[in-house]
Design an enzyme around this catalytic site. Structure first.
Site, mmCIF file in Angstrom:
data_model
loop_
_atom_site.group_PDB
_atom_site.id
_atom_site.type_symbol
_atom_site.label_atom_id
_atom_site.label_comp_id
_atom_site.label_asym_id
_atom_site.label_seq_id
_atom_site.Cartn_x
_atom_site.Cartn_y
_atom_site.Cartn_z
ATOM 1 N N PRO A 116 0.780 -1.253 0.000
ATOM 2 C CA PRO A 116 0.000 0.000 0.000
ATOM 3 C C PRO A 116 0.809 1.298 0.000
ATOM 4 C CG PRO A 116 -0.001 -0.967 2.182
ATOM 5 C CD PRO A 116 0.731 -1.934 1.290
ATOM 6 N N CYS A 117 1.444 1.600 -1.110
ATOM 7 C CA CYS A 117 2.215 2.838 -1.223
ATOM 8 C C CYS A 117 1.304 4.069 -1.234
ATOM 9 C CB CYS A 117 3.118 2.801 -2.448
ATOM 10 S SG CYS A 117 2.293 2.379 -3.973
#
Length: 175
Positions: free
Chosen positions: A132-133
């Site tokens: 989850p950047c």
């Protein structure tokens, strides 16, 4: 052999790339494919079926763990270290590039680490959404770039219940 398939998400079409045993790439229509997709054939396998189920659950608002999938992001040792930290950011929460840099500096026993180097690693994440950047923001609440564009980043954050009104958008909003 690599396989690729498409997934229609609420935020746009996604291309998934997997080997026989691991997911190695996820890209939005708005960004060039990554992770072996150049030589991949359109097809299906158990990994891709599991990833589609994961994405279905995620987009339905479930708090699914990236650790439940066999992931193989390709990158430097430093980048993989950053991506491991991304996997640990809780659903609906955010960290800054500086927070991640401080954590890596502490883990390595060094005085400081470059937030820009962290930013390059975050930007090179070959499996966004699952790693989850989108949960990484700039200092002072600045909403920074995302491989799929800021509209997708804000869509993912909203899905997770993050109040995006607290963030500052760039003057020229990236699409």
């Amino acid at each position: 052999m690599y396989y690729k398939t498409e997934y229609n998400s609420p935020l746009g079409r996604i291309l998934l790339t997997a080997s026989e045993t691991t997911l190695c790439g996820l890209s939005f229509d708005t960004h060039p494919p990554c992770g072996g997709s150049e030589s991949a054939v359109f097809g299906d396998n158990g990994v891709l079926r599991d990833v589609r189920k994961w994405l279905d659950a995620y987009f339905a608002g479930e708090r699914v763990s990236p650790k439940s999938l066999p992931l193989e992001p390709r990158g430097s040792v430093f980048a993989r270290c950053v991506w491991q930290i991304l996997v640990e950011i809780p659903y609906g929460e955010t960290l800054t590039y500086g927070d991640i840099a401080k954590r890596i500096a502490a883990e390595r026993g060094v005085a400081k680490m470059s937030a820009q180097a962290v930013g390059r690693a975050v930007g090179g994440n070959p499996i966004p959404v699952i790693i989850p950047c989108h949960r990484v923001v700039g200092a002072g609440g600045n909403l920074t770039g995302y491989t799929g564009g800021l509209d997708i980043k804000t869509g993912l954050l909203k899905l997770e219940g993050v109040d995006i009104s607290r963030f500052k958008f760039p003057k020229t909003r990236q699409k």
